[in-house]
Write an enzyme that holds these catalytic residues in place. Structure first.
Site, PDB file in Angstrom:
ATOM      1  N   ASP A 123      -9.114  -4.987  -8.804  1.00  0.00           N
ATOM      2  CA  ASP A 123      -7.734  -3.817  -8.745  1.00  0.00           C
ATOM      3  C   ASP A 123      -6.911  -4.247  -7.480  1.00  0.00           C
ATOM      4  OD1 ASP A 123      -7.047  -1.064  -8.690  1.00  0.00           O
ATOM      5  OD2 ASP A 123      -9.106  -0.586  -8.374  1.00  0.00           O
ATOM      6  N   CYS A 147      -1.790   0.184 -13.522  1.00  0.00           N
ATOM      7  CA  CYS A 147      -1.951  -1.359 -12.514  1.00  0.00           C
ATOM      8  C   CYS A 147      -2.700  -2.043 -14.267  1.00  0.00           C
ATOM      9  CB  CYS A 147      -2.583  -0.828 -11.658  1.00  0.00           C
ATOM     10  SG  CYS A 147      -1.978  -0.270 -10.546  1.00  0.00           S
ATOM     11  N   CYS A 182      -8.992   0.864 -17.671  1.00  0.00           N
ATOM     12  CA  CYS A 182      -8.977   0.011 -16.819  1.00  0.00           C
ATOM     13  C   CYS A 182      -9.275   1.682 -15.451  1.00  0.00           C
ATOM     14  CB  CYS A 182      -8.093  -1.066 -15.734  1.00  0.00           C
ATOM     15  SG  CYS A 182      -6.806   0.184 -16.167  1.00  0.00           S
TER      16      CYS A 182
END
Ligand code: 4NP
Length: 166
Positions: free
Chosen positions: A131, A18, A13
């Site tokens: 996100d 996260c 990512c």
């Protein structure tokens, strides 16, 4: 290297604090549950290097824990050698995919890059894992819902295509 002879998957990512460390933990749990720990090597990395060495975002850890995932990964940046070492590189959104394909040195390496969104089945409104960094709690729960769905489908596909068994 530890990943020799194992099927290796790198989740990617933007920040590696996260979505991708959560994907790594979800996939590792599924691999362990199926008794396939010896057959897989699962890791994660980020496009950017802002959080190198950091644990996953506190909010991601807090939301993951009740589902049974302890996030202990330390953030790292994607390296050129990852495209040689890993069998599959899984991006969370279209931006990740563009960046990863650009970084790939060969067509063969480009072909290792796949989109997590292509494995989401239960949430037809999502073609990527959004996100959550600037979102509230719902954003983190959504990420986990999408990852649990996509990892299951992705793992089935990998096992089938590579005839992986215990
Ligand atoms: P992730 O979320 O890509 O899911 O780890 C982000 C975390 C940090 C930043 C961006 C996205 N950041 O810009 O610092």
């Amino acid at each position: 290297m530890e990943m020799d002879k194992k099927y290796s998957v790198l989740f990617v990512c933007l920040g590696n604090i996260c979505r991708s460390p959560a994907a790594q933990a979800v996939m590792q749990a599924m691999v362990d549950e199926r008794g396939l720990s010896d057959r897989f090597y699962i890791d994660s990395a980020g496009i950017g290097g802002w959080h190198i060495g950091d644990l996953p975002d506190k909010r991601m850890r807090v939301h993951a824990r009740p589902r049974g995932y302890e996030l202990t990964h330390r953030a790292r940046k994607v390296q050129a050698v990852d495209f040689e070492d890993f069998d599959l590189i899984v991006g969370m959104d279209a931006g990740n995919i563009d960046d990863l394909r650009y970084m790939a040195a060969t067509i063969e390496q480009q072909d290792k890059v796949v989109m997590m969104g292509d494995y989401i089945r239960q949430y037809p409104n999502y073609d990527h894992v959004p996100d959550p960094y600037y979102e509230g709690s719902e954003g983190f729960e959504l990420v986990l819902d999408l990852l649990e769905d996509a990892c299951d489908n992705l793992l089935n596909r990998i096992i089938e295509q590579n005839k992986i068994s215990k």
